[in-house]
Design a protein around this motif. Structure first.
Motif, PDB file in Angstrom:
ATOM      1  N   CYS A  65       0.860  -1.181   0.000  1.00 28.11           N
ATOM      2  CA  CYS A  65       0.000   0.000   0.000  1.00 28.11           C
ATOM      3  C   CYS A  65       0.895   1.229   0.000  1.00 28.11           C
ATOM      4  O   CYS A  65       1.980   1.221   0.563  1.00 28.11           O
ATOM      5  N   HIS A  66       0.393   2.259  -0.631  1.00 30.71           N
ATOM      6  CA  HIS A  66       1.185   3.475  -0.756  1.00 30.71           C
ATOM      7  C   HIS A  66       0.505   4.673  -0.115  1.00 30.71           C
ATOM      8  O   HIS A  66       1.135   5.695   0.071  1.00 30.71           O
ATOM      9  N   CYS A  67      -0.761   4.529   0.211  1.00 25.79           N
ATOM     10  CA  CYS A  67      -1.499   5.626   0.824  1.00 25.79           C
ATOM     11  C   CYS A  67      -2.392   5.069   1.919  1.00 25.79           C
ATOM     12  O   CYS A  67      -2.922   3.980   1.804  1.00 25.79           O
ATOM     13  N   ASP A  68      -2.562   5.834   2.982  1.00 30.01           N
ATOM     14  CA  ASP A  68      -3.406   5.371   4.084  1.00 30.01           C
ATOM     15  C   ASP A  68      -4.574   6.311   4.330  1.00 30.01           C
ATOM     16  O   ASP A  68      -5.190   6.277   5.371  1.00 30.01           O
ATOM     17  N   ALA A  75      -5.819  15.221   0.298  1.00 27.85           N
ATOM     18  CA  ALA A  75      -5.295  16.588   0.308  1.00 27.85           C
ATOM     19  C   ALA A  75      -3.940  16.592  -0.378  1.00 27.85           C
ATOM     20  O   ALA A  75      -3.806  16.073  -1.468  1.00 27.85           O
ATOM     21  N   ASN A  76      -2.929  17.129   0.261  1.00 29.48           N
ATOM     22  CA  ASN A  76      -1.613  17.232  -0.369  1.00 29.48           C
ATOM     23  C   ASN A  76      -0.669  16.127   0.080  1.00 29.48           C
ATOM     24  O   ASN A  76       0.528  16.230  -0.098  1.00 29.48           O
ATOM     25  N   THR A  77      -1.208  15.088   0.660  1.00 32.11           N
ATOM     26  CA  THR A  77      -0.390  13.952   1.085  1.00 32.11           C
ATOM     27  C   THR A  77      -1.257  12.716   1.066  1.00 32.11           C
ATOM     28  O   THR A  77      -2.466  12.805   1.044  1.00 32.11           O
ATOM     29  N   CYS A  78      -0.676  11.576   1.062  1.00 31.06           N
ATOM     30  CA  CYS A  78      -1.489  10.358   1.109  1.00 31.06           C
ATOM     31  C   CYS A  78      -1.296   9.655   2.447  1.00 31.06           C
ATOM     32  O   CYS A  78      -1.421   8.454   2.552  1.00 31.06           O
ATOM     33  N   ARG A  79      -1.000  10.428   3.458  1.00 33.99           N
ATOM     34  CA  ARG A  79      -0.906   9.895   4.813  1.00 33.99           C
ATOM     35  C   ARG A  79      -1.941  10.584   5.695  1.00 33.99           C
ATOM     36  O   ARG A  79      -2.270  11.741   5.495  1.00 33.99           O
ATOM     37  N   SER A  80      -2.408   9.868   6.679  1.00 34.89           N
ATOM     38  CA  SER A  80      -3.303  10.470   7.663  1.00 34.89           C
ATOM     39  C   SER A  80      -2.514  11.472   8.495  1.00 34.89           C
ATOM     40  O   SER A  80      -1.308  11.308   8.688  1.00 34.89           O
ATOM     41  N   PRO A  81      -3.180  12.498   8.997  1.00 34.89           N
ATOM     42  CA  PRO A  81      -2.467  13.476   9.830  1.00 34.89           C
ATOM     43  C   PRO A  81      -1.761  12.791  11.004  1.00 34.89           C
ATOM     44  O   PRO A  81      -2.361  11.984  11.710  1.00 34.89           O
ATOM     45  N   GLY A  82      -0.481  13.055  11.157  1.00 28.41           N
ATOM     46  CA  GLY A  82       0.293  12.474  12.244  1.00 28.41           C
ATOM     47  C   GLY A  82       0.819  11.078  11.983  1.00 28.41           C
ATOM     48  O   GLY A  82       1.529  10.516  12.806  1.00 28.41           O
ATOM     49  N   ALA A  83       0.482  10.473  10.841  1.00 35.40           N
ATOM     50  CA  ALA A  83       0.931   9.108  10.541  1.00 35.40           C
ATOM     51  C   ALA A  83       2.442   9.093  10.322  1.00 35.40           C
ATOM     52  O   ALA A  83       3.010  10.021   9.755  1.00 35.40           O
ATOM     53  N   GLU A  84       3.059   8.027  10.785  1.00 39.81           N
ATOM     54  CA  GLU A  84       4.502   7.876  10.611  1.00 39.81           C
ATOM     55  C   GLU A  84       4.828   6.668   9.744  1.00 39.81           C
ATOM     56  O   GLU A  84       5.928   6.139   9.803  1.00 39.81           O
ATOM     57  N   GLN A  86       6.023   4.428   6.818  1.00 37.48           N
ATOM     58  CA  GLN A  86       6.997   4.532   5.750  1.00 37.48           C
ATOM     59  C   GLN A  86       6.403   3.828   4.540  1.00 37.48           C
ATOM     60  O   GLN A  86       5.934   2.707   4.649  1.00 37.48           O
ATOM     61  N   ARG A  87       6.400   4.486   3.400  1.00 36.58           N
ATOM     62  CA  ARG A  87       5.828   3.889   2.204  1.00 36.58           C
ATOM     63  C   ARG A  87       6.901   3.223   1.379  1.00 36.58           C
ATOM     64  O   ARG A  87       8.006   3.720   1.333  1.00 36.58           O
ATOM     65  N   PRO A  88       6.556   2.152   0.701  1.00 40.60           N
ATOM     66  CA  PRO A  88       5.296   1.429   0.792  1.00 40.60           C
ATOM     67  C   PRO A  88       5.235   0.615   2.069  1.00 40.60           C
ATOM     68  O   PRO A  88       6.255   0.317   2.681  1.00 40.60           O
ATOM     69  N   PHE A  89       4.034   0.241   2.449  1.00 46.70           N
ATOM     70  CA  PHE A  89       3.839  -0.605   3.623  1.00 46.70           C
ATOM     71  C   PHE A  89       2.911  -1.757   3.256  1.00 46.70           C
ATOM     72  O   PHE A  89       2.178  -1.676   2.275  1.00 46.70           O
ATOM     73  N   GLN A  90       2.989  -2.821   4.009  1.00 44.95           N
ATOM     74  CA  GLN A  90       2.144  -3.974   3.734  1.00 44.95           C
ATOM     75  C   GLN A  90       0.754  -3.707   4.304  1.00 44.95           C
ATOM     76  O   GLN A  90       0.596  -3.369   5.463  1.00 44.95           O
TER      77      GLN A  90
END
Length: 91
Positions: A65-68, A75-84, A86-90
């Motif tokens: 997966c590349h986005c959570d 918005a301007n990122t494919c991570r949830s606010p505050g997510a740490e 590392q992409r890609p992730f399983q």
């Protein structure tokens, strides 16, 4: 055996698009995200169809997966606010 799976490796053309996800998310990266997701969904559909036709049990392989942000407006990122993550992730 009674089981069937597939190799979830992305084709080279889609791997190249991962660079878009690291740069401009709202531009070409958004299209890349949807094309990569569509590839995974098509592969899973094919896995289940072949498994049913052959009377086998499908085994879903680990997928990258590349986005959570599936639950949050893109918005301007494919991570949830505050997510740490590392992409890609399983996923």
């Amino acid at each position: 055996g009674n089981f069937i799976t597939y190799d979830p490796t992305l084709p080279p053309s889609l791997k190249a698009e991962l660079l878009d996800l690291e740069t401009e998310w709202m531009g070409p990266g958004l299209g890349s995200h949807f094309r990569i997701t569509a590839h995974h969904l098509l592969s899973l559909r094919n896995l289940f169809a072949v498994a049913k036709a052959l009377g086998r049990i499908p085994i879903i392989p680990p997928l990258e997966c590349h986005c959570d942000r599936y639950w949050y407006p893109i918005a301007n990122t494919c991570r949830s606010p505050g997510a740490e993550l590392q992409r890609p992730f399983q996923c």
